[in-house]
Motif scaffolding. Sequence first.
Motif, PDB file in Angstrom:
ATOM      1  N   LEU A 171       0.827  -1.216   0.000  1.00 52.50           N
ATOM      2  CA  LEU A 171       0.000   0.000   0.000  1.00 52.50           C
ATOM      3  C   LEU A 171       0.856   1.259   0.000  1.00 52.50           C
ATOM      4  CD1 LEU A 171      -2.991  -0.671   2.468  1.00 52.50           C
ATOM      5  CD2 LEU A 171      -3.122  -0.320  -0.017  1.00 52.50           C
ATOM      6  N   GLU A 172       2.082   1.174   0.527  1.00 49.66           N
ATOM      7  CA  GLU A 172       2.965   2.339   0.508  1.00 49.66           C
ATOM      8  C   GLU A 172       3.331   2.699  -0.937  1.00 49.66           C
ATOM      9  OE1 GLU A 172       2.376   3.391   3.924  1.00 49.66           O
ATOM     10  OE2 GLU A 172       4.012   4.468   2.943  1.00 49.66           O
ATOM     11  N   ALA A 173       3.807   1.713  -1.674  1.00 48.72           N
ATOM     12  CA  ALA A 173       4.203   1.964  -3.059  1.00 48.72           C
ATOM     13  C   ALA A 173       2.986   2.347  -3.901  1.00 48.72           C
ATOM     14  CB  ALA A 173       4.891   0.725  -3.627  1.00 48.72           C
ATOM     15  N   PHE A 174       1.876   1.678  -3.644  1.00 47.62           N
ATOM     16  CA  PHE A 174       0.625   1.970  -4.363  1.00 47.62           C
ATOM     17  C   PHE A 174       0.238   3.435  -4.170  1.00 47.62           C
ATOM     18  CE2 PHE A 174      -4.119   2.004  -3.812  1.00 47.62           C
ATOM     19  CZ  PHE A 174      -4.454   1.871  -5.149  1.00 47.62           C
ATOM     20  N   LYS A 175       0.273   3.874  -2.922  1.00 47.82           N
ATOM     21  CA  LYS A 175      -0.090   5.263  -2.590  1.00 47.82           C
ATOM     22  C   LYS A 175       0.835   6.260  -3.274  1.00 47.82           C
ATOM     23  CE  LYS A 175       1.958   6.639   0.802  1.00 47.82           C
ATOM     24  NZ  LYS A 175       3.297   7.190   1.028  1.00 47.82           N
ATOM     25  N   ASN A 176       2.130   5.998  -3.230  1.00 51.25           N
ATOM     26  CA  ASN A 176       3.084   6.931  -3.854  1.00 51.25           C
ATOM     27  C   ASN A 176       2.801   7.092  -5.345  1.00 51.25           C
ATOM     28  OD1 ASN A 176       4.423   7.176  -1.432  1.00 51.25           O
ATOM     29  ND2 ASN A 176       6.052   5.730  -1.962  1.00 51.25           N
ATOM     30  N   GLN A 177       2.626   5.969  -6.009  1.00 46.47           N
ATOM     31  CA  GLN A 177       2.453   6.017  -7.458  1.00 46.47           C
ATOM     32  C   GLN A 177       1.108   6.626  -7.841  1.00 46.47           C
ATOM     33  OE1 GLN A 177       4.876   5.435  -9.462  1.00 46.47           O
ATOM     34  NE2 GLN A 177       3.745   5.694 -11.391  1.00 46.47           N
ATOM     35  N   LEU A 178       0.057   6.251  -7.092  1.00 45.60           N
ATOM     36  CA  LEU A 178      -1.283   6.780  -7.406  1.00 45.60           C
ATOM     37  C   LEU A 178      -1.313   8.289  -7.176  1.00 45.60           C
ATOM     38  CD1 LEU A 178      -3.976   5.560  -8.328  1.00 45.60           C
ATOM     39  CD2 LEU A 178      -4.685   5.503  -5.925  1.00 45.60           C
ATOM     40  N   ALA A 179      -0.697   8.739  -6.072  1.00 45.05           N
ATOM     41  CA  ALA A 179      -0.662  10.186  -5.790  1.00 45.05           C
ATOM     42  C   ALA A 179       0.030  10.914  -6.942  1.00 45.05           C
ATOM     43  CB  ALA A 179       0.065  10.442  -4.475  1.00 45.05           C
ATOM     44  N   GLU A 181       0.376   9.813 -10.175  1.00 43.98           N
ATOM     45  CA  GLU A 181      -0.341   9.717 -11.455  1.00 43.98           C
ATOM     46  C   GLU A 181      -1.597  10.578 -11.496  1.00 43.98           C
ATOM     47  OE1 GLU A 181      -0.923   5.765 -13.014  1.00 43.98           O
ATOM     48  OE2 GLU A 181       1.117   5.155 -12.525  1.00 43.98           O
ATOM     49  N   TRP A 182      -2.262  10.730 -10.310  1.00 46.31           N
ATOM     50  CA  TRP A 182      -3.546  11.448 -10.321  1.00 46.31           C
ATOM     51  C   TRP A 182      -3.453  12.870  -9.779  1.00 46.31           C
ATOM     52  CZ3 TRP A 182      -7.625   7.179  -8.670  1.00 46.31           C
ATOM     53  CH2 TRP A 182      -7.711   6.236  -9.713  1.00 46.31           C
ATOM     54  N   ALA A 183      -2.240  13.331  -9.489  1.00 39.60           N
ATOM     55  CA  ALA A 183      -2.096  14.707  -8.977  1.00 39.60           C
ATOM     56  C   ALA A 183      -2.655  15.710  -9.975  1.00 39.60           C
ATOM     57  CB  ALA A 183      -0.624  15.003  -8.689  1.00 39.60           C
ATOM     58  N   GLU A 184      -2.427  15.459 -11.259  1.00 43.79           N
ATOM     59  CA  GLU A 184      -2.885  16.428 -12.267  1.00 43.79           C
ATOM     60  C   GLU A 184      -4.417  16.487 -12.350  1.00 43.79           C
ATOM     61  OE1 GLU A 184      -0.942  14.963 -15.732  1.00 43.79           O
ATOM     62  OE2 GLU A 184      -2.548  13.522 -16.211  1.00 43.79           O
ATOM     63  N   ASP A 185      -5.084  15.488 -11.789  1.00 49.14           N
ATOM     64  CA  ASP A 185      -6.553  15.500 -11.759  1.00 49.14           C
ATOM     65  C   ASP A 185      -7.083  16.037 -10.423  1.00 49.14           C
ATOM     66  OD1 ASP A 185      -6.783  14.225 -14.332  1.00 49.14           O
ATOM     67  OD2 ASP A 185      -6.155  12.379 -13.337  1.00 49.14           O
ATOM     68  N   GLY A 186      -6.181  16.498  -9.563  1.00 54.00           N
ATOM     69  CA  GLY A 186      -6.630  17.065  -8.278  1.00 54.00           C
ATOM     70  C   GLY A 186      -6.992  16.009  -7.260  1.00 54.00           C
ATOM     71  N   VAL A 187      -6.499  14.789  -7.439  1.00 49.55           N
ATOM     72  CA  VAL A 187      -6.792  13.715  -6.481  1.00 49.55           C
ATOM     73  C   VAL A 187      -5.587  13.540  -5.557  1.00 49.55           C
ATOM     74  CG1 VAL A 187      -7.331  11.265  -6.186  1.00 49.55           C
ATOM     75  CG2 VAL A 187      -8.345  12.557  -8.083  1.00 49.55           C
ATOM     76  N   ARG A 188      -5.818  13.732  -4.268  1.00 52.27           N
ATOM     77  CA  ARG A 188      -4.756  13.502  -3.278  1.00 52.27           C
ATOM     78  C   ARG A 188      -4.881  12.077  -2.742  1.00 52.27           C
ATOM     79  NH1 ARG A 188      -5.095  15.893   1.331  1.00 52.27           N
ATOM     80  NH2 ARG A 188      -7.240  16.637   1.254  1.00 52.27           N
ATOM     81  N   VAL A 189      -3.745  11.447  -2.485  1.00 51.80           N
ATOM     82  CA  VAL A 189      -3.744  10.065  -1.978  1.00 51.80           C
ATOM     83  C   VAL A 189      -2.776   9.978  -0.803  1.00 51.80           C
ATOM     84  CG1 VAL A 189      -3.489   7.619  -2.551  1.00 51.80           C
ATOM     85  CG2 VAL A 189      -4.091   9.254  -4.355  1.00 51.80           C
TER      86      VAL A 189
END
Length: 256
Positions: A171-179, A181-189
Amino acid sequence: MSILEQFRLDGKTAIVTGGNRGIGRAIAEGLADVGANVVVANRDGEAGDEAAAEIADDYDAETLAVETNVTEEAAVEAMVEATVERFGGVDVLINNAGIVHHNPVEEKSVEEWEHTIDVNLTGAYRCAKHVGEVMRENEDGGVIVNVSSMSAFIANYPQHQVDYQASKGGLEAFKNQLASEWAEDGVRVNNVNPGYVFTDNIVHDGDVVETWRDEMLVEEFAEPDDIAPLVVYLASDASGYVTGESVVIDGGYTVR
Ligand code: NDP
């Protein structure tokens, strides 16, 4: 906006997986308390209905119960559809559903390993994937909080739970990568990483519990209500500058 107003989630819609009991229930209540519409997603329809009704009554909140096993992609898609149908969108996803198998590596079956990974890690991915389809279209983006564990960073003892550690480390690596990839869409993770919280999920054996207590800086173990305020913070605009982060909340366990 005042500091306190930044913690409000009025008009926002939050999904909490495993929101019927334990830490998820406390998080669902916390989100309802600050004004969110809350979707209680869980495996057992009756328990979910009961929790959603109680939260609605106690916090004068709009709630919805959806029967969702996070290991089933179709169920996750149906959860998102039901949420959008009822509330018009999704702003917050709390990936809380989780399990643990306590047994040593040499006795653990591959099926148990896969089950833990499937619920704790792949379940979070399934939910993020399908909620993200809606959230990324929001003008204001959205927030994903994964309920990870201090186990992402340390070896636990004396109990054996290698599948659990791997799922939370993932979940650590998942969170880093998702945050990222989706930063440009305004999604914080972000992740929250609790220490020992007294729920059905943990070993209640006296000797084990005393071993843990020796490592803590505070005397009492956490209750689910101790975790909820941190999740509310991460779900709200008060944490608008926080993304790709993990916050350990463990009574000082991991500093020793
Ligand atoms: P509980 O066992 O009290 O609750 C687990 C929740 O997850 C239940 O609502 C359960 O639903 C749900 N769940 C389990 N499997 C699935 C599934 N396949 N699909 C949907 N929902 C599912 O545990 P906790 O409240 O303690 O744990 C919540 C989260 O906190 C977990 O991710 C856990 O790893 C994490 N955590 C817990 C700590 C602790 O000390 N307790 C410490 C650190 C992290 P149902 O009621 O239907 O079984």
